[in-house]
Design a protein around this motif. Structure first.
Motif, PDB file in Angstrom:
ATOM      1  N   VAL A  22       0.841  -1.207   0.000  1.00 45.17           N
ATOM      2  CA  VAL A  22       0.000   0.000   0.000  1.00 45.17           C
ATOM      3  C   VAL A  22       0.871   1.249   0.000  1.00 45.17           C
ATOM      4  O   VAL A  22       0.560   2.240  -0.672  1.00 45.17           O
ATOM      5  CB  VAL A  22      -0.947  -0.020   1.216  1.00 45.17           C
ATOM      6  CG1 VAL A  22      -1.602   1.351   1.417  1.00 45.17           C
ATOM      7  CG2 VAL A  22      -2.025  -1.074   1.025  1.00 45.17           C
ATOM      8  N   LEU A  23       1.973   1.210   0.751  1.00 43.59           N
ATOM      9  CA  LEU A  23       2.893   2.348   0.768  1.00 43.59           C
ATOM     10  C   LEU A  23       3.461   2.597  -0.635  1.00 43.59           C
ATOM     11  O   LEU A  23       3.565   3.752  -1.088  1.00 43.59           O
ATOM     12  CB  LEU A  23       4.013   2.090   1.766  1.00 43.59           C
ATOM     13  CG  LEU A  23       5.016   3.225   1.971  1.00 43.59           C
ATOM     14  CD1 LEU A  23       4.328   4.437   2.567  1.00 43.59           C
ATOM     15  CD2 LEU A  23       6.149   2.778   2.892  1.00 43.59           C
ATOM     16  N   ASN A  24       3.804   1.539  -1.360  1.00 48.69           N
ATOM     17  CA  ASN A  24       4.310   1.687  -2.728  1.00 48.69           C
ATOM     18  C   ASN A  24       3.227   2.242  -3.656  1.00 48.69           C
ATOM     19  O   ASN A  24       3.508   3.057  -4.551  1.00 48.69           O
ATOM     20  CB  ASN A  24       4.796   0.336  -3.257  1.00 48.69           C
ATOM     21  CG  ASN A  24       6.063  -0.125  -2.568  1.00 48.69           C
ATOM     22  OD1 ASN A  24       6.840   0.694  -2.064  1.00 48.69           O
ATOM     23  ND2 ASN A  24       6.283  -1.434  -2.524  1.00 48.69           N
ATOM     24  N   TRP A  25       1.968   1.805  -3.478  1.00 49.61           N
ATOM     25  CA  TRP A  25       0.863   2.320  -4.301  1.00 49.61           C
ATOM     26  C   TRP A  25       0.702   3.828  -4.096  1.00 49.61           C
ATOM     27  O   TRP A  25       0.523   4.583  -5.055  1.00 49.61           O
ATOM     28  CB  TRP A  25      -0.437   1.601  -3.936  1.00 49.61           C
ATOM     29  CG  TRP A  25      -0.530   0.211  -4.476  1.00 49.61           C
ATOM     30  CD1 TRP A  25       0.414  -0.442  -5.216  1.00 49.61           C
ATOM     31  CD2 TRP A  25      -1.618  -0.716  -4.311  1.00 49.61           C
ATOM     32  NE1 TRP A  25      -0.010  -1.720  -5.529  1.00 49.61           N
ATOM     33  CE2 TRP A  25      -1.241  -1.909  -4.999  1.00 49.61           C
ATOM     34  CE3 TRP A  25      -2.826  -0.657  -3.664  1.00 49.61           C
ATOM     35  CZ2 TRP A  25      -2.088  -3.020  -5.032  1.00 49.61           C
ATOM     36  CZ3 TRP A  25      -3.664  -1.767  -3.700  1.00 49.61           C
ATOM     37  CH2 TRP A  25      -3.297  -2.937  -4.383  1.00 49.61           C
ATOM     38  N   LYS A  26       0.752   4.257  -2.854  1.00 48.43           N
ATOM     39  CA  LYS A  26       0.559   5.682  -2.563  1.00 48.43           C
ATOM     40  C   LYS A  26       1.696   6.514  -3.146  1.00 48.43           C
ATOM     41  O   LYS A  26       1.482   7.623  -3.649  1.00 48.43           O
ATOM     42  CB  LYS A  26       0.448   5.884  -1.052  1.00 48.43           C
ATOM     43  CG  LYS A  26      -0.849   5.322  -0.460  1.00 48.43           C
ATOM     44  CD  LYS A  26      -0.921   5.559   1.044  1.00 48.43           C
ATOM     45  CE  LYS A  26      -2.246   5.039   1.599  1.00 48.43           C
ATOM     46  NZ  LYS A  26      -2.352   5.245   3.073  1.00 48.43           N
ATOM     47  N   LYS A  27       2.933   5.973  -3.077  1.00 49.37           N
ATOM     48  CA  LYS A  27       4.065   6.693  -3.689  1.00 49.37           C
ATOM     49  C   LYS A  27       3.880   6.816  -5.202  1.00 49.37           C
ATOM     50  O   LYS A  27       4.117   7.873  -5.792  1.00 49.37           O
ATOM     51  CB  LYS A  27       5.365   5.951  -3.373  1.00 49.37           C
ATOM     52  CG  LYS A  27       5.879   6.161  -1.970  1.00 49.37           C
ATOM     53  CD  LYS A  27       7.228   5.465  -1.783  1.00 49.37           C
ATOM     54  CE  LYS A  27       7.789   5.713  -0.407  1.00 49.37           C
ATOM     55  NZ  LYS A  27       9.114   5.038  -0.213  1.00 49.37           N
ATOM     56  N   ALA A  28       3.426   5.733  -5.838  1.00 48.20           N
ATOM     57  CA  ALA A  28       3.216   5.759  -7.292  1.00 48.20           C
ATOM     58  C   ALA A  28       2.116   6.742  -7.670  1.00 48.20           C
ATOM     59  O   ALA A  28       2.201   7.418  -8.711  1.00 48.20           O
ATOM     60  CB  ALA A  28       2.866   4.345  -7.780  1.00 48.20           C
TER      61      ALA A  28
END
Length: 326
Positions: free
Chosen positions: A84-90
């Motif tokens: 989820v953290l990677n999704w938000k960064k993207a």
């Protein structure tokens, strides 16, 4: 860990799949469709929508990942948080992310999440093997029946009767006139009755055909509706135990300071970190024969990453995060 595969697996079986801290994917059954202007037929399918306000962890996704990966529930929760953290960064960098076989989530100008469905995959298991198709238009040729009035029919019958009795001598014709008259009336009556009764018979057959087709269509709709609510092989229910308030909070995220083959060196590094104000720890010997030394442990990945960035700048550029329940 890529969690898209596990979300897709659950969409076949459940109406709601929540990604903790991000949002929920909701499904709704859409009946079979016919687009008349193009003669296109589409099978029943599941329509998927996204709700960014449903973020609480219901345990479904984490429990499924833990069973599939043969790992602990806590580790599955950590893996979801990391993804989820990677999704938000993207989303912040590219304004959109593509979730394989599910759809695209984009960030609007009002900083809201907009979901676009990938319609290539049908998550309704009862429609497996069914595809859309286009049928050629059916052309029906109607038989043109010439409208004939009753007076024309009567005239034709009388003329036919005259031709039939032309061979009878005049004397015999006069004697048999009453019988001929009655026969002609009988033939005329039967002809008129047949002309009137035949269209009525056709109308009755057409009405019964419509009733049968309506009953069949009703049964088909009932079957489609039943397929909406019954699941033959659901995943076993999630069983979670409530944690007591007295339990010590688990800290699954750790910042590694190093691993030493000598216990004395590990203790020396531990003392250095304590002197600098870190909540350091020395772990027991691992399977590689080394003694790991930690800067500290944290409850969330975001907290651990923030502290790691500070440590790599001020103390140790080689520090890294270990995700493990100790």
């Amino acid at each position: 860990m890529k969690i898209e595969l596990y979300i897709a697996q659950l969409l076949y079986r459940y109406q709601c799949v929540t990604v903790p801290g991000f949002g929920a994917f909701l499904t709704e059954i859409q009946s079979a469709q016919l687009i008349e202007n193009s003669n296109s037929f589409f099978p029943p399918k599941k329509m998927i929508s996204f709700n960014s306000y449903l973020k609480n962890n219901d345990g479904l996704l984490a429990n499924h990942i833990a069973q599939a990966e043969k790992t602990s529930y806590d580790y599955a929760v950590s893996a979801i948080e990391y993804e989820v953290l990677n999704w938000k960064k993207a989303l912040q960098e590219n304004n959109s992310i593509s979730i394989k076989n599910i759809g695209v989530i984009s960030l609007t100008s009002e900083n809201n999440l907009h979901f676009t469905l990938n319609e290539q995959t049908n998550y309704l298991s009862e429609s497996f093997g069914l595809t859309s198709f286009v049928s050629p238009k059916v052309k029906r040729e109607l038989e043109v029946i010439k409208n004939t009035t009753i007076s024309e029919i009567t005239t034709a019958i009388v003329e036919e009767e005259k031709s039939l009795f032309n061979f009878i001598p005049d004397t015999e014709t006069k004697k048999s006139n009453p019988y001929i008259k009655y026969a002609a009336i009988l033939v005329l009556g039967l002809s008129v009755a047949g002309t009137i009764a035949y269209p009525m018979y056709q109308n009755r057959i057409a009405s019964e055909t419509i009733l049968v087709e309506t009953a069949v269509q009703k049964q088909v709709q009932n079957k489609i509706q039943e397929a909406t609510f019954f699941i033959k092989t659901p995943i076993p229910a999630v069983t979670l135990s409530l944690k007591s308030n007295k339990e010590v909070t688990k800290l699954p995220y750790h910042i590694m300071a190093g691993a030493f083959r000598s216990e004395a060196n590990a203790q020396k590094r531990y003392n250095q970190l304590i002197a600098k104000g870190f909540k350091a720890r020395v772990l027991g010997i691992n399977k590689n024969g080394l003694y790991p030394v930690l800067y500290g442990s944290y409850s969330t990945f975001a907290e651990a990453e923030k502290e790691k960035n500070t440590i790599t700048t001020s103390d140790n550029p080689e520090a890294w995060i270990l995700i493990q329940s100790l």
